[in-house]
Design a protein around this motif. Sequence first.
Motif, PDB file in Angstrom:
ATOM      1  N   TRP A  53       0.806  -1.209   0.000  1.00  0.00           N
ATOM      2  CA  TRP A  53       0.000   0.000   0.000  1.00  0.00           C
ATOM      3  C   TRP A  53       0.843   1.264   0.000  1.00  0.00           C
ATOM      4  CZ3 TRP A  53      -0.151   3.639   4.006  1.00  0.00           C
ATOM      5  CH2 TRP A  53       0.625   3.299   5.126  1.00  0.00           C
ATOM      6  N   ASN A  54       1.980   1.237   0.654  1.00  0.00           N
ATOM      7  CA  ASN A  54       2.779   2.453   0.768  1.00  0.00           C
ATOM      8  C   ASN A  54       4.060   2.388  -0.050  1.00  0.00           C
ATOM      9  OD1 ASN A  54       4.224   0.578   2.181  1.00  0.00           O
ATOM     10  ND2 ASN A  54       4.463   1.804   4.027  1.00  0.00           N
ATOM     11  N   GLY A  55       4.173   1.370  -0.877  1.00  0.00           N
ATOM     12  CA  GLY A  55       5.371   1.231  -1.691  1.00  0.00           C
ATOM     13  C   GLY A  55       6.549   0.646  -0.943  1.00  0.00           C
ATOM     14  N   GLY A  56       6.329   0.279   0.316  1.00  0.00           N
ATOM     15  CA  GLY A  56       7.424  -0.201   1.127  1.00  0.00           C
ATOM     16  C   GLY A  56       7.836  -1.626   0.853  1.00  0.00           C
ATOM     17  N   GLY A  57       7.033  -2.356   0.126  1.00  0.00           N
ATOM     18  CA  GLY A  57       7.378  -3.726  -0.214  1.00  0.00           C
ATOM     19  C   GLY A  57       6.977  -4.019  -1.635  1.00  0.00           C
ATOM     20  N   THR A  58       7.872  -4.665  -2.354  1.00  0.00           N
ATOM     21  CA  THR A  58       7.589  -5.039  -3.741  1.00  0.00           C
ATOM     22  C   THR A  58       8.000  -6.484  -3.969  1.00  0.00           C
ATOM     23  OG1 THR A  58       9.759  -4.251  -4.498  1.00  0.00           O
ATOM     24  CG2 THR A  58       7.920  -2.686  -4.613  1.00  0.00           C
ATOM     25  N   TYR A  59       7.456  -7.074  -5.001  1.00  0.00           N
ATOM     26  CA  TYR A  59       7.790  -8.456  -5.344  1.00  0.00           C
ATOM     27  C   TYR A  59       7.704  -8.608  -6.841  1.00  0.00           C
ATOM     28  CZ  TYR A  59       8.063 -13.504  -4.941  1.00  0.00           C
ATOM     29  OH  TYR A  59       8.466 -14.804  -5.044  1.00  0.00           O
ATOM     30  N   TYR A  60       8.586  -9.442  -7.385  1.00  0.00           N
ATOM     31  CA  TYR A  60       8.663  -9.637  -8.825  1.00  0.00           C
ATOM     32  C   TYR A  60       8.699 -11.107  -9.181  1.00  0.00           C
ATOM     33  CZ  TYR A  60      10.033  -4.716  -8.812  1.00  0.00           C
ATOM     34  OH  TYR A  60      10.062  -3.350  -8.627  1.00  0.00           O
ATOM     35  N   ALA A  61       8.076 -11.426 -10.291  1.00  0.00           N
ATOM     36  CA  ALA A  61       8.282 -12.745 -10.870  1.00  0.00           C
ATOM     37  C   ALA A  61       9.731 -12.848 -11.320  1.00  0.00           C
ATOM     38  CB  ALA A  61       7.341 -12.944 -12.057  1.00  0.00           C
ATOM     39  N   ASP A  62      10.232 -14.054 -11.385  1.00  0.00           N
ATOM     40  CA  ASP A  62      11.635 -14.242 -11.736  1.00  0.00           C
ATOM     41  C   ASP A  62      11.987 -13.579 -13.075  1.00  0.00           C
ATOM     42  OD1 ASP A  62      12.051 -17.590 -10.317  1.00  0.00           O
ATOM     43  OD2 ASP A  62      12.209 -15.598  -9.426  1.00  0.00           O
ATOM     44  N   PHE A  63      11.086 -13.673 -14.030  1.00  0.00           N
ATOM     45  CA  PHE A  63      11.401 -13.125 -15.357  1.00  0.00           C
ATOM     46  C   PHE A  63      11.457 -11.592 -15.335  1.00  0.00           C
ATOM     47  CE2 PHE A  63       7.327 -11.325 -16.322  1.00  0.00           C
ATOM     48  CZ  PHE A  63       6.386 -12.163 -15.755  1.00  0.00           C
ATOM     49  N   ALA A  64      10.870 -10.991 -14.300  1.00  0.00           N
ATOM     50  CA  ALA A  64      10.823  -9.530 -14.219  1.00  0.00           C
ATOM     51  C   ALA A  64      11.974  -8.936 -13.392  1.00  0.00           C
ATOM     52  CB  ALA A  64       9.498  -9.087 -13.625  1.00  0.00           C
ATOM     53  N   LYS A  65      12.590  -9.746 -12.587  1.00  0.00           N
ATOM     54  CA  LYS A  65      13.649  -9.252 -11.706  1.00  0.00           C
ATOM     55  C   LYS A  65      14.809  -8.675 -12.505  1.00  0.00           C
ATOM     56  CE  LYS A  65      12.601 -12.421  -7.926  1.00  0.00           C
ATOM     57  NZ  LYS A  65      13.024 -13.618  -7.162  1.00  0.00           N
ATOM     58  N   GLY A  66      15.214  -7.486 -12.124  1.00  0.00           N
ATOM     59  CA  GLY A  66      16.328  -6.835 -12.798  1.00  0.00           C
ATOM     60  C   GLY A  66      15.955  -6.088 -14.050  1.00  0.00           C
ATOM     61  N   ARG A  67      14.756  -6.293 -14.556  1.00  0.00           N
ATOM     62  CA  ARG A  67      14.323  -5.601 -15.777  1.00  0.00           C
ATOM     63  C   ARG A  67      13.125  -4.690 -15.537  1.00  0.00           C
ATOM     64  NH1 ARG A  67      12.486  -8.378 -20.236  1.00  0.00           N
ATOM     65  NH2 ARG A  67      11.516  -9.991 -18.955  1.00  0.00           N
ATOM     66  N   PHE A  68      12.211  -5.101 -14.667  1.00  0.00           N
ATOM     67  CA  PHE A  68      10.989  -4.354 -14.409  1.00  0.00           C
ATOM     68  C   PHE A  68      11.055  -3.714 -13.026  1.00  0.00           C
ATOM     69  CE2 PHE A  68       8.067  -7.276 -17.186  1.00  0.00           C
ATOM     70  CZ  PHE A  68       8.889  -7.047 -18.270  1.00  0.00           C
ATOM     71  N   THR A  69      10.426  -2.549 -12.895  1.00  0.00           N
ATOM     72  CA  THR A  69      10.336  -1.879 -11.610  1.00  0.00           C
ATOM     73  C   THR A  69       8.917  -1.385 -11.404  1.00  0.00           C
ATOM     74  OG1 THR A  69      12.637  -1.129 -11.768  1.00  0.00           O
ATOM     75  CG2 THR A  69      11.226  -0.038 -10.158  1.00  0.00           C
ATOM     76  N   ILE A  70       8.330  -1.787 -10.291  1.00  0.00           N
ATOM     77  CA  ILE A  70       6.994  -1.327  -9.943  1.00  0.00           C
ATOM     78  C   ILE A  70       7.126  -0.179  -8.936  1.00  0.00           C
ATOM     79  CG2 ILE A  70       6.692  -2.984  -8.051  1.00  0.00           C
ATOM     80  CD1 ILE A  70       3.730  -3.210  -8.900  1.00  0.00           C
ATOM     81  N   SER A  71       6.256   0.793  -9.065  1.00  0.00           N
ATOM     82  CA  SER A  71       6.247   1.917  -8.130  1.00  0.00           C
ATOM     83  C   SER A  71       4.835   2.475  -8.070  1.00  0.00           C
ATOM     84  CB  SER A  71       7.243   2.996  -8.566  1.00  0.00           C
ATOM     85  OG  SER A  71       6.897   3.520  -9.840  1.00  0.00           O
TER      86      SER A  71
END
Length: 124
Positions: A53-71
């Motif tokens: 809710w506050n952007g303090g925690g994020t999670y990525y699928a393996d294929f997205a790690k290092g390439r995608f950024t959620i904010s």
Amino acid sequence: QVQLVESGGGLVQAGGSLRLSCAASGRTFSSYAMGWFRQAPGKEREFVSAINWNGGGTYYADFAKGRFTISRDNAKNTVYLQMNSLKPEDTAVYYCAGRAFPVWSTSGSGYAYWGQGTRVTVSS
């Protein structure tokens, strides 16, 4: 009730970048965890990334790690997905989703609100 509208999809060459946006209506957006999912032609919908809710925690699928950024920007009721180094296999319709809980989930069934999707096509 939250309504979600995605934008930012399009056609891009392999190696390029896109930034997807998801604009939310409703005053409760800032208390919702948000996620991005995608569905490629002929495939099941899959989890891409999620943010608390506050952007303090994020999670990525393996294929997205290092390439995608959620904010997210709660002042603008918007969540973003920055996608870099895109590959042809990233071609899909990307969906924004919201859940009335502060912490993300990787399961689509954990999200009650969905946008209409934005198409991303990556050419080789």
